[in-house]
Design a protein around this motif. Structure first.
Motif, PDB file in Angstrom:
ATOM      1  N   GLY A  30       0.784  -1.224   0.000  1.00 16.17           N
ATOM      2  CA  GLY A  30       0.000   0.000   0.000  1.00 16.17           C
ATOM      3  C   GLY A  30       0.814   1.271   0.000  1.00 16.17           C
ATOM      4  O   GLY A  30       0.257   2.361   0.097  1.00 16.17           O
ATOM      5  N   HIS A  31       2.154   1.144  -0.082  1.00 17.93           N
ATOM      6  CA  HIS A  31       3.042   2.317  -0.061  1.00 17.93           C
ATOM      7  C   HIS A  31       2.756   3.192   1.157  1.00 17.93           C
ATOM      8  O   HIS A  31       2.756   4.435   1.070  1.00 17.93           O
ATOM      9  N   LEU A  32       2.521   2.538   2.299  1.00 16.63           N
ATOM     10  CA  LEU A  32       2.262   3.276   3.530  1.00 16.63           C
ATOM     11  C   LEU A  32       3.514   3.955   4.076  1.00 16.63           C
ATOM     12  O   LEU A  32       3.412   4.857   4.908  1.00 16.63           O
ATOM     13  N   ALA A  33       4.664   3.510   3.621  1.00 12.35           N
ATOM     14  CA  ALA A  33       5.932   4.094   4.053  1.00 12.35           C
ATOM     15  C   ALA A  33       6.952   3.843   2.959  1.00 12.35           C
ATOM     16  O   ALA A  33       6.705   3.091   2.006  1.00 12.35           O
ATOM     17  N   ARG A  34       8.084   4.477   3.104  1.00 14.72           N
ATOM     18  CA  ARG A  34       9.153   4.250   2.139  1.00 14.72           C
ATOM     19  C   ARG A  34       9.630   2.800   2.218  1.00 14.72           C
ATOM     20  O   ARG A  34       9.480   2.144   3.241  1.00 14.72           O
ATOM     21  N   PRO A  35      10.233   2.295   1.136  1.00 13.87           N
ATOM     22  CA  PRO A  35      10.732   0.911   1.146  1.00 13.87           C
ATOM     23  C   PRO A  35      11.791   0.700   2.224  1.00 13.87           C
ATOM     24  O   PRO A  35      12.330   1.654   2.799  1.00 13.87           O
ATOM     25  N   VAL A  36      12.108  -0.564   2.478  1.00  8.30           N
ATOM     26  CA  VAL A  36      13.120  -0.926   3.470  1.00  8.30           C
ATOM     27  C   VAL A  36      14.214  -1.752   2.802  1.00  8.30           C
ATOM     28  O   VAL A  36      13.997  -2.386   1.760  1.00  8.30           O
ATOM     29  N   TRP A  37      15.391  -1.721   3.418  1.00  3.72           N
ATOM     30  CA  TRP A  37      16.483  -2.591   2.997  1.00  3.72           C
ATOM     31  C   TRP A  37      16.342  -3.936   3.710  1.00  3.72           C
ATOM     32  O   TRP A  37      16.163  -3.972   4.931  1.00  3.72           O
ATOM     33  N   VAL A  38      16.442  -5.022   2.959  1.00  4.31           N
ATOM     34  CA  VAL A  38      16.374  -6.366   3.540  1.00  4.31           C
ATOM     35  C   VAL A  38      17.485  -7.207   2.933  1.00  4.31           C
ATOM     36  O   VAL A  38      17.941  -6.964   1.812  1.00  4.31           O
ATOM     37  N   ASP A  39      17.935  -8.217   3.680  1.00  7.70           N
ATOM     38  CA  ASP A  39      18.945  -9.124   3.143  1.00  7.70           C
ATOM     39  C   ASP A  39      18.375  -9.907   1.968  1.00  7.70           C
ATOM     40  O   ASP A  39      17.221 -10.349   2.005  1.00  7.70           O
ATOM     41  N   ASP A  40      19.177 -10.067   0.932  1.00  5.46           N
ATOM     42  CA  ASP A  40      18.766 -10.851  -0.232  1.00  5.46           C
ATOM     43  C   ASP A  40      19.010 -12.325   0.067  1.00  5.46           C
ATOM     44  O   ASP A  40      20.157 -12.796   0.023  1.00  5.46           O
ATOM     45  N   VAL A  41      17.957 -13.041   0.373  1.00  7.61           N
ATOM     46  CA  VAL A  41      18.102 -14.445   0.768  1.00  7.61           C
ATOM     47  C   VAL A  41      18.576 -15.301  -0.395  1.00  7.61           C
ATOM     48  O   VAL A  41      19.052 -16.429  -0.201  1.00  7.61           O
ATOM     49  N   ASP A  42      18.479 -14.793  -1.617  1.00  9.99           N
ATOM     50  CA  ASP A  42      18.931 -15.524  -2.802  1.00  9.99           C
ATOM     51  C   ASP A  42      20.171 -14.875  -3.409  1.00  9.99           C
ATOM     52  O   ASP A  42      20.402 -14.983  -4.623  1.00  9.99           O
ATOM     53  N   PHE A  43      20.965 -14.212  -2.584  1.00  9.77           N
ATOM     54  CA  PHE A  43      22.120 -13.487  -3.103  1.00  9.77           C
ATOM     55  C   PHE A  43      23.049 -14.411  -3.896  1.00  9.77           C
ATOM     56  O   PHE A  43      23.413 -15.497  -3.448  1.00  9.77           O
ATOM     57  N   ASP A  44      23.430 -13.957  -5.086  1.00  8.79           N
ATOM     58  CA  ASP A  44      24.269 -14.732  -5.999  1.00  8.79           C
ATOM     59  C   ASP A  44      25.392 -13.831  -6.494  1.00  8.79           C
ATOM     60  O   ASP A  44      25.170 -12.949  -7.333  1.00  8.79           O
ATOM     61  N   LEU A  45      26.596 -14.029  -5.992  1.00 10.15           N
ATOM     62  CA  LEU A  45      27.722 -13.171  -6.354  1.00 10.15           C
ATOM     63  C   LEU A  45      27.997 -13.227  -7.860  1.00 10.15           C
ATOM     64  O   LEU A  45      28.356 -12.217  -8.469  1.00 10.15           O
ATOM     65  N   ASN A  46      27.827 -14.402  -8.462  1.00 10.99           N
ATOM     66  CA  ASN A  46      28.091 -14.532  -9.898  1.00 10.99           C
ATOM     67  C   ASN A  46      27.127 -13.705 -10.740  1.00 10.99           C
ATOM     68  O   ASN A  46      27.446 -13.328 -11.874  1.00 10.99           O
ATOM     69  N   TYR A  47      25.941 -13.435 -10.211  1.00 10.75           N
ATOM     70  CA  TYR A  47      25.001 -12.575 -10.933  1.00 10.75           C
ATOM     71  C   TYR A  47      25.511 -11.141 -10.979  1.00 10.75           C
ATOM     72  O   TYR A  47      25.369 -10.449 -11.993  1.00 10.75           O
ATOM     73  N   HIS A  48      26.128 -10.693  -9.898  1.00 14.49           N
ATOM     74  CA  HIS A  48      26.554  -9.300  -9.791  1.00 14.49           C
ATOM     75  C   HIS A  48      27.933  -9.061 -10.399  1.00 14.49           C
ATOM     76  O   HIS A  48      28.209  -7.969 -10.899  1.00 14.49           O
ATOM     77  N   VAL A  49      28.827 -10.038 -10.322  1.00 17.46           N
ATOM     78  CA  VAL A  49      30.153  -9.921 -10.926  1.00 17.46           C
ATOM     79  C   VAL A  49      30.125 -10.748 -12.212  1.00 17.46           C
ATOM     80  O   VAL A  49      30.113 -11.974 -12.163  1.00 17.46           O
ATOM     81  N   ARG A  50      30.111 -10.072 -13.336  1.00 18.04           N
ATOM     82  CA  ARG A  50      29.888 -10.717 -14.620  1.00 18.04           C
ATOM     83  C   ARG A  50      31.146 -10.673 -15.489  1.00 18.04           C
ATOM     84  O   ARG A  50      32.062  -9.892 -15.247  1.00 18.04           O
ATOM     85  N   ARG A  51      31.124 -11.502 -16.493  1.00 19.16           N
ATOM     86  CA  ARG A  51      32.290 -11.633 -17.373  1.00 19.16           C
ATOM     87  C   ARG A  51      31.877 -11.317 -18.802  1.00 19.16           C
ATOM     88  O   ARG A  51      30.826 -11.757 -19.271  1.00 19.16           O
ATOM     89  N   SER A  52      32.714 -10.535 -19.497  1.00 13.86           N
ATOM     90  CA  SER A  52      32.446 -10.195 -20.885  1.00 13.86           C
ATOM     91  C   SER A  52      33.775 -10.079 -21.611  1.00 13.86           C
ATOM     92  O   SER A  52      34.839 -10.078 -20.983  1.00 13.86           O
ATOM     93  N   ALA A  53      33.712 -10.008 -22.929  1.00 19.28           N
ATOM     94  CA  ALA A  53      34.936  -9.904 -23.733  1.00 19.28           C
ATOM     95  C   ALA A  53      34.664  -9.072 -24.969  1.00 19.28           C
ATOM     96  O   ALA A  53      33.560  -9.106 -25.534  1.00 19.28           O
ATOM     97  N   LEU A  54      35.681  -8.332 -25.381  1.00 22.48           N
ATOM     98  CA  LEU A  54      35.591  -7.544 -26.599  1.00 22.48           C
ATOM     99  C   LEU A  54      35.993  -8.396 -27.795  1.00 22.48           C
ATOM    100  O   LEU A  54      36.891  -9.245 -27.694  1.00 22.48           O
ATOM    101  N   PRO A  55      35.360  -8.197 -28.932  1.00 21.47           N
ATOM    102  CA  PRO A  55      35.821  -8.868 -30.147  1.00 21.47           C
ATOM    103  C   PRO A  55      37.139  -8.248 -30.605  1.00 21.47           C
ATOM    104  O   PRO A  55      37.468  -7.118 -30.243  1.00 21.47           O
ATOM    105  N   GLY A  56      37.908  -8.979 -31.400  1.00 22.58           N
ATOM    106  CA  GLY A  56      39.148  -8.417 -31.913  1.00 22.58           C
ATOM    107  C   GLY A  56      38.873  -7.191 -32.767  1.00 22.58           C
ATOM    108  O   GLY A  56      37.820  -7.093 -33.397  1.00 22.58           O
ATOM    109  N   PRO A  57      39.752  -6.202 -32.759  1.00 26.50           N
ATOM    110  CA  PRO A  57      41.079  -6.182 -32.134  1.00 26.50           C
ATOM    111  C   PRO A  57      41.094  -5.693 -30.687  1.00 26.50           C
ATOM    112  O   PRO A  57      42.152  -5.477 -30.115  1.00 26.50           O
ATOM    113  N   GLY A  58      39.927  -5.456 -30.062  1.00 29.16           N
ATOM    114  CA  GLY A  58      39.887  -5.035 -28.662  1.00 29.16           C
ATOM    115  C   GLY A  58      40.365  -3.625 -28.442  1.00 29.16           C
ATOM    116  O   GLY A  58      41.167  -3.349 -27.538  1.00 29.16           O
TER     117      GLY A  58
END
Length: 468
Positions: free
Chosen positions: A65-93
């Motif tokens: 009901g938006h009776l108050a501002r949101p709250v911070w809560v622990d992410d019970v499904d926290f996944d470090l791999n979701y937040h730290v991601r891997r990518s690569a540039l195509p050649g020649p970079g």
């Protein structure tokens, strides 16, 4: 009691949409050491240090009901791999390929159902280099309890990441009934909380103008213009969902020579170089430029209350960042007069006794500019875009090499978010003998951001050769 978002933090969530993501970022480039530096090592380094950043494992939970501002809560499904991601540039970079990827990454809003940060390990950069691109939502970083990730993972000496045991255990999520009960309990103690509308408070122009009047304080040249809209021009456009990004590399030694010649600060010179570039850029677009033409910059500056200066490994304590309005004299043809005008405008802040000197900033552990850029972006984001044309944020950094794990950082470029009606935001930092500019622009309104970047270099050269 619940860990409730402040009104300012909540406003960044409410005002965010697909075209204006409210996160600040950074692009750090590293030399790959002989024994390598890979994604797994970065993952280990970040995971090892998350214990110092509890907010990075929390997400936002709305109150029914938006009776108050949101709250911070622990992410019970926290996944470090979701937040730290891997990518690569195509050649020649190439660097240009990296900047195009940065623009695309920064244009994407983050998932509000997860902790509001992301990091990208970018491989394939020419010259056996790798890059780290970070994104942190403006609601996360407060500068004391929580700093920007880019600050915490950097050290003054190479560090191997030793195996560690993650003992973090998330707290149970509060039930909807508990969230409502907490909101009602707070409303009983503070009745105004129940009817507070953060969106209206933040977007209301008169309230905004009042806040800026207080913030500008002693900058007399700007006070009488605060209640007036900023000059119109190509920098104020309704932004699209696309971004462009480019950088400028300059040497700190050049700024020091100009400072000695003209008796100004490095920040004055940075703004003067940008002013000269904007002048040439406007002329190149056929815009009318007279001697009275100005471009209004919102320039957040770090301040400290007297007798409360404290520093800690986690960041600055008891600090604030206040936004100053500076009318950049793009109509002035003389580079020296542009520089002196800007220096005079900002001298009131330097003489106030509350400014944070560069040498004091360097006492902070890690790469403090990452946190200061986040704090400054928060300060800028809380004001109406109708009273300024662009944001310029400059924060000094250490003049010694820094390392992520065993990889040496060679350069760092800030990425400042765009407001709804701003086509350009510029972040600046100094590091190990260099001064680095990151230009974040709207893809439609500022497709020639690379041209403006080159003009900043030309403008600095003009200042180097200028004399009375």
């Amino acid at each position: 009691m619940p860990d409730r978002l402040s009104a300012l933090d909540a406003s960044f969530l409410y005002l965010e949409d697909a075209t204006t993501p409210m996160h600040v970022g950074g692009v750090a480039v590293f030399e790959r050491p002989r024994d390598g530096f890979d994604y797994e090592q970065l993952l280990c380094l970040v995971g090892q240090r998350l214990a110092f950043l509890p907010r990075y494992r929390q997400r936002v939970l709305n109150v029914p009901g938006h009776l108050a501002r949101p709250v911070w809560v622990d992410d019970v499904d926290f996944d470090l791999n979701y937040h730290v991601r891997r990518s690569a540039l195509p050649g020649p970079g190439t660097d240009d390929q990296l900047y195009d990827l940065v623009a695309r990454l920064m244009a994407r809003p983050m998932d509000h159902e997860r902790p509001l940060w992301e990091a990208y390990f970018i491989e394939g950069l020419a010259g056996d280099r790798v890059a780290l691109v970070t994104k942190t939502h403006q609601s996360v970083v407060d500068g004391a309890g929580t700093v920007e990730l880019g600050q915490l993972i950097l050290d003054t000496m190479p560090q191997a990441c030793e195996p560690y045991e993650d003992t973090w255990t998330p707290r149970r999520l509060p039930s909807p009934a508990q969230l409502v009960l907490d909101a009602v309990s707070e409303a009983v103690r503070r009745p105004g909380e129940l009817v507070e509308n953060v969106r209206d408070v933040v977007s209301d122009l008169s309230a905004t103008a009042g806040k800026v009047t207080d913030a500008v304080g002693g900058v007399a040249a700007a006070v009488h213009r605060v209640l007036q809209p900023a000059p119109s021009g190509p920098l104020n456009r309704h932004v699209s969902g696309g971004r462009v990004f480019d950088v400028v590399r300059t040497r700190l030694e050049d700024y020091r020579k100009i400072r000695a010649e003209h008796g100004v600060t490095v920040n004055d010179i940075v703004l003067a170089a940008i002013t000269g570039a904007l002048r040439e850029w406007l002329l190149s677009r056929g815009e009318g430029v007279s001697e009275a033409t100005t471009v209004r910059a919102l320039v957040p500056l770090a301040v400290l209350e007297p007798d409360t200066v404290e520093f800690s490994p986690a960041g600055l304590v008891n600090n604030e960042v206040e936004p100053y309005l500076v009318d950049l004299p793009v109509g002035e043809p003389s580079p020296v007069l542009r520089l002196q005008h800007i220096s005079h405008t900002l001298r009131a802040h330097a003489d106030s006794g509350r400014s944070v000197a560069a040498r004091a900033m360097l006492k902070v552990g890690g790469f403090a500019p990452a946190t200061m850029h986040a704090l400054a972006a928060r300060a800028a984001g809380s004001f109406s875009g109708r009273i300024f044309n662009l944001v310029v944020i400059n924060s000094p950094g250490p003049q010694v090499p820094l390392y992520a794990g065993q990889a040496r950082m060679t350069e760092m470029f800030p990425v400042i978010p765009l407001a709804r009606n701003q086509a350009l935001a510029i972040g600046v930092t100094s590091y190990h003998g260099g001064v680095y500019f990151g230009l974040n622009g709207d893809r439609k309104a500022l497709s020639d951001v690379d041209v403006l970047a080159g003009m900043i270099e030309d403008s600095l050269e003009e200042l180097k050769g200028a004399s009375w």
